[in-house]
Design an enzyme around this catalytic site. Structure first.
Site, PDB file in Angstrom:
ATOM      1  N   SER A 181      87.544  49.007  61.686  1.00 11.43           N
ATOM      2  CA  SER A 181      86.619  47.640  61.326  1.00 11.43           C
ATOM      3  C   SER A 181      85.978  47.272  62.622  1.00 11.43           C
ATOM      4  CB  SER A 181      87.257  46.684  60.248  1.00 11.43           C
ATOM      5  OG  SER A 181      86.440  45.703  59.805  1.00 11.43           O
TER       6      SER A 181
ATOM      7  N   HIS B 259      83.984  50.620  57.419  1.00 15.10           N
ATOM      8  CA  HIS B 259      83.744  50.326  56.225  1.00 15.10           C
ATOM      9  C   HIS B 259      82.631  49.204  56.406  1.00 15.10           C
ATOM     10  CE1 HIS B 259      86.086  46.604  56.547  1.00 15.10           C
ATOM     11  NE2 HIS B 259      87.064  47.113  56.973  1.00 15.10           N
TER      12      HIS B 259
END
Length: 195
Positions: A96, A121
């Site tokens: 992330s 993501h």
């Protein structure tokens, strides 16, 4: 000014102080744990101080589950902003906002150790409050998502559309997959392999 060498009011440096001072000058920066404002402030301070000291390369070691996007942005942008070459080295997991920091370095300066895993993501956030505020927050998440898709596309050589499709759900990559994807430049097993 006269200095009294027998003055015991001066705090004595501990081994921890000496190790911290030595590490600070080693041109290595370690980012572990959650990416937040305190970590970003400490990391950016370290990077700027090292950049002032010399133009020699700086190594940034990253193992992080991610965290606050804007804190990741701060470190990412400073990596690009300073004059010295910055090498990012992934270890453990780089996820992330940690991956956002990782791609702050140019591709040829992005390394990882063999057992590193990467997670990309789409950005997420808690939406709450009045209906109009929720609409604003949702729009900001959409804007952030488009920025992420473009940023990771530029960093990997993939298209923004491919990044968007791949990160619609959690997108895990082992080291060799991350290298094939364009996220990692080199998989290394020893410090002598840094160039």
């Amino acid at each position: 000014m006269k200095i009294n060498l027998l003055d015991d009011t001066q705090p004595e440096k501990t081994d921890g102080d000496r190790i911290s001072a030595l590490f600070f000058k080693s041109r290595n920066v370690v980012i572990t744990g959650e990416i937040n404002d305190k970590l970003a402030q400490r990391t950016v301070t370290h990077l700027l101080a090292l950049a002032e000291e010399s133009d020699d390369p700086i190594n940034v070691y990253i193992s992080s589950p991610g965290g606050h996007v804007e804190s990741g942005d701060m470190v990412h942008d400073v990596i690009k902003f300073i004059r010295p070459k910055v090498r990012t080295i992934g270890s453990g997991w780089v996820a992330s906002a940690g991956a956002l920091i990782f791609v702050g370095a140019e591709k040829e300066n992005r390394y990882c150790l063999p057992n590193t895993r990467f997670l990309l993501h789409q950005p997420s956030g808690g939406i709450g409050g009045q209906a109009t505020d929720m609409m604003i927050q949702a729009d900001q998440i959409r804007i952030m998502r488009e920025r992420f898709d473009q940023l990771f596309a530029e960093a990997t050589g993939q298209t923004p559309e491919k990044i968007a499709a791949d990160t619609a759900r959690d997108f895990w990559l082992k080291a060799s997959e991350a290298q094939d994807y364009g996220l990692v430049g080199h998989i290394i097993s020893g410090i002598d392999q840094l160039s």
